[in-house]
Design a protein around this motif. Structure first.
Motif, PDB file in Angstrom:
ATOM      1  N   ALA A  98      10.751  11.319  -9.562  1.00 34.85           N
ATOM      2  CA  ALA A  98      11.182  10.868 -10.880  1.00 34.85           C
ATOM      3  C   ALA A  98      10.044  10.270 -11.694  1.00 34.85           C
ATOM      4  CB  ALA A  98      12.311   9.841 -10.747  1.00 34.85           C
ATOM      5  N   LEU A  99       8.894   9.992 -11.050  1.00 34.62           N
ATOM      6  CA  LEU A  99       7.801   9.304 -11.727  1.00 34.62           C
ATOM      7  C   LEU A  99       7.146  10.214 -12.761  1.00 34.62           C
ATOM      8  CD1 LEU A  99       6.212   6.646 -11.771  1.00 34.62           C
ATOM      9  CD2 LEU A  99       4.647   7.635 -10.097  1.00 34.62           C
ATOM     10  N   ALA A 100       7.266   9.821 -14.022  1.00 37.96           N
ATOM     11  CA  ALA A 100       6.770  10.658 -15.115  1.00 37.96           C
ATOM     12  C   ALA A 100       5.472  10.137 -15.716  1.00 37.96           C
ATOM     13  CB  ALA A 100       7.831  10.760 -16.213  1.00 37.96           C
ATOM     14  N   HIS A 101       5.225   8.826 -15.634  1.00 31.28           N
ATOM     15  CA  HIS A 101       4.066   8.253 -16.321  1.00 31.28           C
ATOM     16  C   HIS A 101       3.394   7.190 -15.454  1.00 31.28           C
ATOM     17  CE1 HIS A 101       5.335  10.227 -20.032  1.00 31.28           C
ATOM     18  NE2 HIS A 101       6.553   9.754 -19.805  1.00 31.28           N
ATOM     19  N   VAL A 102       2.061   7.203 -15.443  1.00 31.83           N
ATOM     20  CA  VAL A 102       1.252   6.200 -14.764  1.00 31.83           C
ATOM     21  C   VAL A 102       0.424   5.474 -15.816  1.00 31.83           C
ATOM     22  CG1 VAL A 102      -0.521   5.759 -13.028  1.00 31.83           C
ATOM     23  CG2 VAL A 102       1.139   7.612 -12.685  1.00 31.83           C
ATOM     24  N   VAL A 103       0.636   4.179 -15.941  1.00 33.14           N
ATOM     25  CA  VAL A 103      -0.070   3.359 -16.921  1.00 33.14           C
ATOM     26  C   VAL A 103      -1.049   2.460 -16.176  1.00 33.14           C
ATOM     27  CG1 VAL A 103       0.163   1.667 -18.772  1.00 33.14           C
ATOM     28  CG2 VAL A 103       1.948   3.399 -18.435  1.00 33.14           C
ATOM     29  N   VAL A 104      -2.299   2.448 -16.608  1.00 28.22           N
ATOM     30  CA  VAL A 104      -3.354   1.736 -15.891  1.00 28.22           C
ATOM     31  C   VAL A 104      -3.940   0.627 -16.757  1.00 28.22           C
ATOM     32  CG1 VAL A 104      -5.554   1.959 -14.693  1.00 28.22           C
ATOM     33  CG2 VAL A 104      -3.900   3.833 -14.610  1.00 28.22           C
ATOM     34  N   VAL A 105      -3.993  -0.582 -16.199  1.00 29.13           N
ATOM     35  CA  VAL A 105      -4.691  -1.682 -16.855  1.00 29.13           C
ATOM     36  C   VAL A 105      -6.165  -1.534 -16.497  1.00 29.13           C
ATOM     37  CG1 VAL A 105      -4.919  -4.175 -17.093  1.00 29.13           C
ATOM     38  CG2 VAL A 105      -2.660  -3.166 -16.690  1.00 29.13           C
ATOM     39  N   GLY A 106      -6.953  -1.035 -17.427  1.00 28.62           N
ATOM     40  CA  GLY A 106      -8.353  -0.733 -17.176  1.00 28.62           C
ATOM     41  C   GLY A 106      -8.729   0.570 -17.846  1.00 28.62           C
ATOM     42  N   ASP A 107      -9.831   1.143 -17.427  1.00 28.37           N
ATOM     43  CA  ASP A 107     -10.370   2.324 -18.104  1.00 28.37           C
ATOM     44  C   ASP A 107     -10.199   3.611 -17.316  1.00 28.37           C
ATOM     45  OD1 ASP A 107     -11.260   0.858 -20.326  1.00 28.37           O
ATOM     46  OD2 ASP A 107     -13.040   0.202 -19.224  1.00 28.37           O
ATOM     47  N   ASP A 108      -9.330   3.611 -16.315  1.00 27.12           N
ATOM     48  CA  ASP A 108      -9.125   4.831 -15.537  1.00 27.12           C
ATOM     49  C   ASP A 108      -8.405   5.882 -16.374  1.00 27.12           C
ATOM     50  OD1 ASP A 108      -6.911   6.368 -13.732  1.00 27.12           O
ATOM     51  OD2 ASP A 108      -8.800   6.168 -12.659  1.00 27.12           O
ATOM     52  N   LEU A 109      -8.979   7.059 -16.482  1.00 34.85           N
ATOM     53  CA  LEU A 109      -8.386   8.130 -17.288  1.00 34.85           C
ATOM     54  C   LEU A 109      -8.201   9.406 -16.477  1.00 34.85           C
ATOM     55  CD1 LEU A 109     -10.297   7.633 -20.668  1.00 34.85           C
ATOM     56  CD2 LEU A 109      -7.962   6.950 -20.102  1.00 34.85           C
ATOM     57  N   ARG A 110      -8.184   9.291 -15.156  1.00 37.23           N
ATOM     58  CA  ARG A 110      -8.039  10.499 -14.330  1.00 37.23           C
ATOM     59  C   ARG A 110      -6.640  11.101 -14.521  1.00 37.23           C
ATOM     60  NH1 ARG A 110      -8.553   7.427  -8.608  1.00 37.23           N
ATOM     61  NH2 ARG A 110      -9.886   6.149  -9.933  1.00 37.23           N
ATOM     62  N   GLY A 111      -6.555  12.405 -14.416  1.00 42.87           N
ATOM     63  CA  GLY A 111      -5.278  13.089 -14.517  1.00 42.87           C
ATOM     64  C   GLY A 111      -4.565  12.793 -15.823  1.00 42.87           C
ATOM     65  N   ARG A 169       0.834  -1.189   0.000  1.00 45.57           N
ATOM     66  CA  ARG A 169       0.000   0.000   0.000  1.00 45.57           C
ATOM     67  C   ARG A 169       0.882   1.257   0.000  1.00 45.57           C
ATOM     68  NH1 ARG A 169      -2.867  -3.157  -1.878  1.00 45.57           N
ATOM     69  NH2 ARG A 169      -4.861  -3.945  -1.088  1.00 45.57           N
ATOM     70  N   HIS A 170       0.342   2.360   0.484  1.00 48.02           N
ATOM     71  CA  HIS A 170       0.977   3.669   0.322  1.00 48.02           C
ATOM     72  C   HIS A 170       2.414   3.704   0.834  1.00 48.02           C
ATOM     73  CE1 HIS A 170      -3.333   4.309   0.134  1.00 48.02           C
ATOM     74  NE2 HIS A 170      -3.163   5.553  -0.305  1.00 48.02           N
ATOM     75  N   ARG A 171       2.625   3.273   2.061  1.00 49.84           N
ATOM     76  CA  ARG A 171       3.939   3.426   2.685  1.00 49.84           C
ATOM     77  C   ARG A 171       5.015   2.670   1.906  1.00 49.84           C
ATOM     78  NH1 ARG A 171       5.947   4.594   7.749  1.00 49.84           N
ATOM     79  NH2 ARG A 171       3.830   4.877   8.522  1.00 49.84           N
ATOM     80  N   GLU A 172       4.786   1.365   1.680  1.00 45.65           N
ATOM     81  CA  GLU A 172       5.802   0.562   1.021  1.00 45.65           C
ATOM     82  C   GLU A 172       6.013   0.998  -0.428  1.00 45.65           C
ATOM     83  OE1 GLU A 172       3.447  -2.093   3.904  1.00 45.65           O
ATOM     84  OE2 GLU A 172       2.955  -0.697   2.290  1.00 45.65           O
ATOM     85  N   THR A 173       4.895   1.276  -1.128  1.00 45.86           N
ATOM     86  CA  THR A 173       4.993   1.648  -2.535  1.00 45.86           C
ATOM     87  C   THR A 173       5.718   2.976  -2.709  1.00 45.86           C
ATOM     88  OG1 THR A 173       2.922   0.468  -2.971  1.00 45.86           O
ATOM     89  CG2 THR A 173       3.683   2.007  -4.652  1.00 45.86           C
ATOM     90  N   ALA A 174       5.411   3.945  -1.867  1.00 41.72           N
ATOM     91  CA  ALA A 174       6.067   5.252  -1.952  1.00 41.72           C
ATOM     92  C   ALA A 174       7.567   5.123  -1.720  1.00 41.72           C
ATOM     93  CB  ALA A 174       5.452   6.223  -0.952  1.00 41.72           C
ATOM     94  N   PHE A 175       7.960   4.326  -0.737  1.00 34.79           N
ATOM     95  CA  PHE A 175       9.382   4.134  -0.455  1.00 34.79           C
ATOM     96  C   PHE A 175      10.099   3.556  -1.670  1.00 34.79           C
ATOM     97  CE2 PHE A 175      12.909   1.397   0.678  1.00 34.79           C
ATOM     98  CZ  PHE A 175      13.688   2.216   1.476  1.00 34.79           C
ATOM     99  N   ILE A 176       9.488   2.516  -2.271  1.00 34.05           N
ATOM    100  CA  ILE A 176      10.131   1.845  -3.401  1.00 34.05           C
ATOM    101  C   ILE A 176      10.227   2.777  -4.610  1.00 34.05           C
ATOM    102  CG2 ILE A 176       9.861  -0.027  -5.072  1.00 34.05           C
ATOM    103  CD1 ILE A 176       8.671  -1.703  -2.773  1.00 34.05           C
ATOM    104  N   LEU A 177       9.133   3.439  -4.958  1.00 29.72           N
ATOM    105  CA  LEU A 177       9.155   4.337  -6.114  1.00 29.72           C
ATOM    106  C   LEU A 177      10.181   5.448  -5.932  1.00 29.72           C
ATOM    107  CD1 LEU A 177       5.336   4.742  -6.909  1.00 29.72           C
ATOM    108  CD2 LEU A 177       6.984   3.222  -8.014  1.00 29.72           C
ATOM    109  N   ARG A 178      10.302   5.941  -4.721  1.00 21.60           N
ATOM    110  CA  ARG A 178      11.242   7.030  -4.453  1.00 21.60           C
ATOM    111  C   ARG A 178      12.681   6.530  -4.522  1.00 21.60           C
ATOM    112  NH1 ARG A 178       9.176   8.369  -0.151  1.00 21.60           N
ATOM    113  NH2 ARG A 178      10.469   7.208   1.325  1.00 21.60           N
ATOM    114  N   GLN A 179      12.989   5.438  -3.819  1.00 24.51           N
ATOM    115  CA  GLN A 179      14.376   4.974  -3.801  1.00 24.51           C
ATOM    116  C   GLN A 179      14.820   4.461  -5.168  1.00 24.51           C
ATOM    117  OE1 GLN A 179      15.988   1.194  -2.000  1.00 24.51           O
ATOM    118  NE2 GLN A 179      16.750   2.635  -0.449  1.00 24.51           N
ATOM    119  N   ALA A 180      13.903   3.781  -5.875  1.00 21.28           N
ATOM    120  CA  ALA A 180      14.248   3.231  -7.183  1.00 21.28           C
ATOM    121  C   ALA A 180      14.359   4.309  -8.252  1.00 21.28           C
ATOM    122  CB  ALA A 180      13.204   2.196  -7.599  1.00 21.28           C
ATOM    123  N   GLY A 181      13.789   5.476  -7.995  1.00 24.92           N
ATOM    124  CA  GLY A 181      13.773   6.518  -9.014  1.00 24.92           C
ATOM    125  C   GLY A 181      12.943   6.107 -10.213  1.00 24.92           C
ATOM    126  N   SER A 182      11.817   5.477  -9.960  1.00 23.50           N
ATOM    127  CA  SER A 182      10.991   4.903 -11.020  1.00 23.50           C
ATOM    128  C   SER A 182      10.509   5.979 -11.992  1.00 23.50           C
ATOM    129  CB  SER A 182       9.785   4.179 -10.419  1.00 23.50           C
ATOM    130  OG  SER A 182      10.207   3.236  -9.465  1.00 23.50           O
TER     131      SER A 182
END
Length: 531
Positions: A148-161, A108-121
């Protein structure tokens, strides 16, 4: 991204000895697609993907990522269930020379945020909805923490932002822009694991290390194109990555995916598709053996079930061998060293049930003077993303310190006897006790706290919180769970039993004597909740 643990001399030795063959992971899929494009590669949610279709999708997704600025060495993260889209993302990322970073979707939020930040995804790929959870909303909340996160790709029909649909990217031109030449020594996988520390550790693997692991498994279990792989283990784990998304294409065979574990469905898929090879943790094996529909299913095609990722009761191996009519064995490995020991059909049942197997392939094992198991071999990871962690992880002569206590008998069979690392293995998932303790220690009604394992016949271990309440405070299991849930801890980390005590047992130096608390938790194991 670079790992520094291997020096040039050691790498050259592994290549010259043939242990590192120089094959790129995604080349197997491309070769199979060229030889037999109409053969079935993946079965997922009732749909089959042929080798030609899968390879085309990988090319298209790789090209789409390149057009969005993903270059060699960049990190593409993904939180996906056992879906074909996960395989496409993983192999497309690698095909670009970028680094695939699976994140298990229960995070969830805590673990995912840490990984995305440290990995520079640079990119994250997520489901629109899985098991009732809104992943796009989570990513939007934590995105400021991942600059560093530039793109969010969604499997499904979410088109927010500024999110983009996975399916739309597959409609783009499949031509992959050329890039500098790739090498099998390049980092291909960044996979986070947790242990004694509260923060996850980023494990680095190359094409070389991952390829050698799978080749050793193919040889050890005598796998061929006649085998069909069943994969219920999460593809965000090392088991799923290796044996669900890479090994099947080396064999030129099919993999059958299951995204939500349900043993009755698993048995139906094994029967329908003639699945013969499974690698999964204890709860999966337990679920199959004890499901009432087993007697009505024809699972004679099942040849090997390799069980690892958590302690495996010997009685379960014996019961499963009889019930499934196949070779069932224990094995030992980790994200850092995927499979160090195992048993196959040549090993007697008492060894398969009573030990964690013998060293396979080029793996080497030894016991340190303090009883710790240390391992070394060509599939050993290259080091941690946070290089400072390598100092304690490796001995001066290059062996990996597993943190597990073990015994090796005179025939080379390894038996794990305990853990130095303060972790709880719940259903094959490593959970840091310290992380939970740190969060509970901030509760205003908690004077002192320790988190230990509580035995469970299916998951092997569950999380038990031992709490010293502040004077006059009323603490319940609900109190504890609600506090941790509000602080965005993953669901599997939430305690399932609570013990209240006046004080925690400590030694002369003040360290909590957790072995006494584990004994207490064992006595009270029936209490708690089920998740």
């Amino acid at each position: 991204m670079k790992a520094t643990r291997h020096d040039d001399e050691e790498a050259r030795r592994l290549v010259e000895a043939g242990h590192w063959a120089g094959t790129l992971i995604d080349e197997h899929l491309a070769a199979a697609a060229g030889e037999a494009p109409d053969a079935v590669a993946v079965v997922d949610r009732g749909r089959t993907w042929t080798y030609g279709e899968l390879d085309d999708a990988v090319d298209r997704f790789a090209a789409a990522l390149r057009r969005r600025g993903v270059a060699r060495g960049d990190v593409v993260s993904w939180l996906l269930p056992n879906w074909a889209e996960a395989i496409i993302t993983h192999l497309a990322t690698i095909r670009l020379g970028a680094v695939s970073n699976p994140i298990i979707p229960i995070y969830r939020h805590r673990e995912t945020a840490f990984i995305l930040r440290q990995a520079g995804s640079r990119v994250v790929v997520i489901p629109q909805l899985f098991r009732g959870f809104d992943y796009p909303a989570m990513i939007d909340e934590i995105r400021p923490d991942a600059p560093a996160l530039a793109h969010v790709v969604v499997v499904g029909d979410d088109l927010r932002g500024d999110h983009v649909r996975f399916e739309d990217l597959l409609e783009e031109d499949r031509a992959v822009p050329t890039d500098e030449e790739r090498s099998a020594g390049d980092i291909a996988l960044l996979l986070y694991t947790s242990g004694t520390t509260s923060a996850p550790k980023g494990v680095l693997h190359s094409h070389h290390t991952l390829e050698h692991e799978n080749r050793s498994i193919i040889d050890f279990f005598s796998l061929s194109a006649a085998d069909v792989v069943f994969m219920p283990s999460p593809v965000g784990h090392i088991i799923g990555v290796l044996y669900g998304m890479q090994l099947p294409f080396m064999l030129r065979t099919s993999v059958v995916l299951l995204d939500v574990w349900e043993p009755g469905t698993a048995l139906e898929l094994i029967e329908r598709h003639g699945c013969s090879f499974v690698v999964a943790a204890t709860p999966f094996l337990h679920g199959l053996v004890h499901h009432p529909s087993l007697a009505d299913r024809d699972v004679r095609a099942l040849r090997t079930f390799a069980c690892g990722g958590a302690d495996v009761p010997p009685t379960l191996i014996r019961a499963a061998t009889s019930a499934l009519g196949c070779t069932v064995s224990r094995g030992y490995g980790s994200t850092e060293y995927p499979t160090a020991t195992a048993c196959n059909e040549t090993d007697p049942l008492d060894r398969r049930a009573g030990t964690d197997g013998r060293a396979i392939g080029q793996a080497r094992t030894r016991i340190a003077p303090d009883g710790e198991l240390q391992v070394r071999g060509p599939e050993l990871f290259l080091g941690y993303l946070d290089a400072s962690l390598n100092v304690e992880a490796f001995t001066d002569d290059g062996w990996f310190r597993t943190g597990d206590l073990a015994h090796i008998d005179d025939q080379g069979y390894v038996e794990i006897t305990g853990r130095q690392k303060d972790i709880i293995i719940r259903g094959g998932e490593n959970i840091s006790a310290k992380e939970i303790e740190d969060e509970l220690a901030e509760h205003p009604d908690v004077a002192d706290v320790a988190v230990v394992s509580s035995p469970d016949p299916v998951l092997v271990e569950r999380v038990c919180a031992v709490v010293v309440p502040r004077a006059g405070a009323d603490i319940t299991l609900t109190t504890v769970v609600d506090w941790l849930t509000a602080r965005r801890l993953a669901r599997q980390k939430l305690p399932e039993s609570l013990l209240l005590t006046d004080e925690l047992p400590r030694n002369a130096s003040g360290k909590v004597q957790k072995f006494l608390l584990r004994d207490l938790a064992r006595e009270h194991a029936p209490q708690g909740v089920t998740r």
